[in-house]
Design an enzyme around this catalytic site. Structure first.
Site, short mmCIF file in Angstrom:
data_model
loop_
_atom_site.label_atom_id
_atom_site.label_comp_id
_atom_site.label_asym_id
_atom_site.label_seq_id
_atom_site.Cartn_x
_atom_site.Cartn_y
_atom_site.Cartn_z
N TYR A 144 1.01 -1.15 -0.09
CA TYR A 144 0.11 -0.22 0.02
C TYR A 144 0.76 1.32 0.00
O TYR A 144 0.72 2.11 -1.01
CB TYR A 144 -0.85 -0.14 1.27
CG TYR A 144 -2.10 1.04 1.33
CD1 TYR A 144 -2.93 1.10 0.64
CD2 TYR A 144 -1.75 2.31 2.50
CE1 TYR A 144 -3.80 2.02 0.68
CE2 TYR A 144 -2.50 3.28 2.36
CZ TYR A 144 -3.58 3.23 1.57
OH TYR A 144 -4.41 4.12 1.60
N GLY A 147 3.10 1.42 -3.26
CA GLY A 147 2.32 1.56 -4.26
C GLY A 147 1.57 2.95 -4.24
O GLY A 147 1.77 3.55 -5.35
N VAL A 187 -11.48 2.94 13.99
CA VAL A 187 -13.03 3.66 14.10
C VAL A 187 -14.18 2.68 14.12
O VAL A 187 -15.10 2.29 14.93
CB VAL A 187 -13.15 4.85 13.61
CG1 VAL A 187 -14.60 5.29 13.79
CG2 VAL A 187 -12.14 5.92 13.78
N GLN A 208 -0.24 4.47 20.43
CA GLN A 208 -0.02 5.07 19.15
C GLN A 208 -0.90 6.24 18.98
O GLN A 208 -2.11 6.03 19.59
CB GLN A 208 0.30 3.87 18.32
CG GLN A 208 -0.95 3.27 18.04
CD GLN A 208 -1.19 2.16 18.82
OE1 GLN A 208 -1.04 2.10 20.11
NE2 GLN A 208 -2.08 1.12 18.33
N ASP A 272 3.58 -0.79 12.47
CA ASP A 272 2.35 0.18 12.72
C ASP A 272 2.94 1.62 13.27
O ASP A 272 3.78 1.48 14.23
CB ASP A 272 1.43 -0.62 13.99
CG ASP A 272 0.17 -0.09 14.21
OD1 ASP A 272 -0.81 -0.75 13.81
OD2 ASP A 272 -0.08 1.25 14.51
N ARG A 276 0.87 9.94 14.17
CA ARG A 276 0.59 10.32 13.00
C ARG A 276 -0.33 11.92 13.09
O ARG A 276 -1.47 11.66 13.85
CB ARG A 276 -0.15 9.53 11.96
CG ARG A 276 -0.27 9.88 10.65
CD ARG A 276 -0.92 9.04 9.83
NE ARG A 276 -0.42 7.77 9.48
CZ ARG A 276 -0.93 6.63 9.39
NH1 ARG A 276 -2.21 6.40 9.39
NH2 ARG A 276 0.03 5.69 9.00
P1 NAD Z 1 -12.60 1.75 0.17
O1 NAD Z 1 -12.09 0.42 0.41
O2 NAD Z 1 -13.84 1.92 1.02
O3 NAD Z 1 -12.87 2.44 -0.87
C1 NAD Z 1 -12.05 1.75 -2.10
C2 NAD Z 1 -12.68 1.66 -3.31
O4 NAD Z 1 -11.88 1.20 -4.52
C3 NAD Z 1 -13.62 0.36 -3.30
O5 NAD Z 1 -15.04 0.66 -3.69
C4 NAD Z 1 -13.14 -0.70 -3.89
O6 NAD Z 1 -14.03 -1.70 -4.31
C5 NAD Z 1 -12.56 0.18 -5.01
N1 NAD Z 1 -11.43 -0.56 -5.73
C6 NAD Z 1 -10.45 -1.14 -4.94
N2 NAD Z 1 -9.36 -1.75 -6.17
C7 NAD Z 1 -9.97 -1.47 -7.30
C8 NAD Z 1 -9.75 -1.65 -8.66
N3 NAD Z 1 -8.59 -2.40 -8.93
N4 NAD Z 1 -10.44 -1.01 -9.63
C9 NAD Z 1 -11.57 -0.31 -9.31
N5 NAD Z 1 -12.23 -0.34 -8.07
C10 NAD Z 1 -11.19 -0.61 -7.02
O7 NAD Z 1 -11.61 2.87 1.20
P2 NAD Z 1 -11.83 4.56 1.15
O8 NAD Z 1 -11.51 4.73 2.53
O9 NAD Z 1 -13.02 5.02 0.71
O10 NAD Z 1 -10.57 4.89 0.57
C11 NAD Z 1 -10.84 5.66 -0.57
C12 NAD Z 1 -9.26 6.00 -1.24
O11 NAD Z 1 -8.91 7.03 -0.44
C13 NAD Z 1 -8.17 4.89 -1.48
O12 NAD Z 1 -7.35 5.41 -2.78
C14 NAD Z 1 -7.49 5.29 -0.07
O13 NAD Z 1 -6.27 4.70 -0.44
C15 NAD Z 1 -7.47 6.67 0.10
N6 NAD Z 1 -7.33 7.03 1.47
C16 NAD Z 1 -8.20 6.68 2.45
C17 NAD Z 1 -8.03 7.09 3.54
C18 NAD Z 1 -9.23 6.98 4.97
O14 NAD Z 1 -8.72 6.91 5.93
N7 NAD Z 1 -10.38 6.33 4.48
C19 NAD Z 1 -6.74 7.59 4.09
C20 NAD Z 1 -5.77 7.78 3.06
C21 NAD Z 1 -6.07 7.35 1.84
N1 UDP Z 2 -5.91 -0.38 15.77
C1 UDP Z 2 -6.31 -0.97 17.39
N2 UDP Z 2 -7.58 -1.81 17.08
C2 UDP Z 2 -8.26 -2.37 16.24
C3 UDP Z 2 -7.81 -1.63 14.92
C4 UDP Z 2 -6.79 -0.70 14.99
O1 UDP Z 2 -5.86 -0.60 18.32
O2 UDP Z 2 -9.08 -2.87 16.45
C5 UDP Z 2 -4.89 0.33 15.67
C6 UDP Z 2 -3.66 0.19 14.90
O3 UDP Z 2 -2.82 -0.80 15.36
C7 UDP Z 2 -3.20 1.58 14.50
C8 UDP Z 2 -4.24 2.55 14.69
O4 UDP Z 2 -5.31 1.73 15.35
O5 UDP Z 2 -2.16 1.94 15.46
C9 UDP Z 2 -4.89 2.84 13.32
O6 UDP Z 2 -5.48 1.81 12.62
P1 UDP Z 2 -5.98 1.90 11.32
O7 UDP Z 2 -6.05 0.32 10.58
O8 UDP Z 2 -7.55 2.27 11.30
O9 UDP Z 2 -5.40 2.74 10.22
P2 UDP Z 2 -3.72 2.84 10.15
O10 UDP Z 2 -2.90 2.08 10.73
O11 UDP Z 2 -3.68 2.73 8.38
O12 UDP Z 2 -3.50 4.52 10.44
#
Ligand code: NAD
Ligand code: UDP
Length: 313
Positions: A144, A147, A187, A208, A272, A276
């Protein structure tokens, strides 16, 4: 009226973005392969005349005619992106190449949903956009993180090499209604566990930190970024600088749900990040934006969503 493509449009963030873009009078093409997204997230939009759903995987080329592209397709929760890590990298990298190629052919503006994960386990706190990050290239989060980093590289190379009109936002942890109940993010996990009276799973010691942005604030910032003049490329951090430990988050969720759940401590997943928090100076300046929803209010909305979802299950 603009024709706008939203990849990942049936996901958590994508569905809210489609909703807002339609409400603002645009025609929206919602593309998704439904890996983590669902038709339920967009069912309320399906009958709208200017809304179209395309089942497609962005790792394959796409031929449509649009004015703007928001590239959100990519699983975002660690559980989902680690399920098929090769496909995760392909989605970020091949997907970016395909969407950038489409934007180039159409001379369309394109916005990339990047992530705070490009900073990895950061040594600088809070994180400004100039920080290059500390990312493990071979760990379980790398599919991730790397990528998304490579996707940013591609966006900036298309900008330099082809003068493409790009926008890159780095999204920090965002939450709200339509998060997947089982996607393992903190969450949704804590709220579902609290509502079911199950133990709240704290990974590691719970010290964290993360900064949580409510979805409406995030969508507002993305739309503002798309509307900036050409040449404002970002990357721009989007997030809520309020910083909380996972123990503090668990306490808030327990208080707001009125749950009697207990905390249990589980092993910390590898790599982890310890802390942040976004530096949003640039977003304030370039987008005239700052988050408006505090954690209590956002959690209250999100809890109401999950309460209804669980009562219908
Ligand atoms: P999500 O998993 O709910 O949404 C991602 C969507 O992309 C899904 O509907 C999934 O089916 C679709 N998808 C996955 N691979 C695909 C592919 N190869 N072709 C077409 N569709 C595909 O996640 P989200 O939280 O809504 O995140 C949306 C975007 O925002 C992502 O790119 C994620 O990296 C970015 N983002 C989200 C957060 C967050 O906290 N929610 C934080 C940082 C970045
Ligand atoms: N986490 C946790 N309990 C859970 C899921 C996540 O304590 O049931 C912690 C996880 O280890 C991380 C933080 O919550 O430190 C945020 O995790 P999340 O997967 O939501 O996002 P990311 O790590 O990608 O920021």
């Amino acid at each position: 009226m603009k024709r706008i493509l939203v990849t990942g449009g049936a996901g958590f963030l994508g569905s809210h973005l489609c909703e807002r873009l339609l409400a603002e009078g645009n025609e929206v093409l919602c593309l998704d392969n439904f890996f983590t997204g669902s038709k339920q997230n967009i069912a309320h939009l399906a009958s709208k005349p200017y809304f179209e759903i395309i089942r497609h995987d962005i790792t394959f080329p796409l031929y449509v005619e649009v004015d703007q592209i928001y590239n959100l397709a990519c699983p975002a929760s660690p559980v989902h992106y680690q399920h098929d890590p090769v496909q995760t990298t392909k989605t970020s990298v091949h997907g970016a190449i395909n969407m950038l190629g489409l934007a180039k052919r159409l001379n369309a503006r394109i916005l990339q949903a990047s992530t705070s994960e490009v900073y990895g386990d950061p040594e600088i706190h809070p994180q400004p956009e100039e920080y290059w990050g500390k990312v493990n290239p071979i760990g379980i989060r790398s599919c991730y993180d790397e990528g998304k980093r490579c996707a940013e590289t591609l966006f900036f190379d298309y900008y330099r090499q082809h003068n493409l009109d790009i926008k890159v936002v780095r999204i920090f942890n965002t939450y709200g209604p339509r998060m997947h109940p089982h996607d393992g993010r903190v969450v949704s996990n804590f709220i579902v566990q609290a509502l079911k009276g199950e133990n709240i799973s704290i990974y590691g010691d719970g010290e964290q930190t993360r900064s949580f942005c409510y979805v409406d604030d995030l969508v507002d910032a993305m739309i503002r970024m798309m509307a900036t003049p050409a040449g404002i490329t970002g990357p721009i951090n989007i997030g809520n600088p309020g910083e909380f430990t996972m123990l503090e988050l668990a306490e808030k969720v327990i208080a707001l749900t009125g749950s009697s759940s207990q905390l249990i401590f589980c092993p910390l997943p590898s790599d982890d990040p310890r802390q942040r928090k976004p530096d949003i100076t640039l977003a304030k300046k370039e987008l005239n934006w700052h988050p408006a929803v505090n954690l209590e209010d956002g959690l209250t909305q999100t809890i109401a969503y999950f309460r209804k979802l669980l009562s219908e299950a």
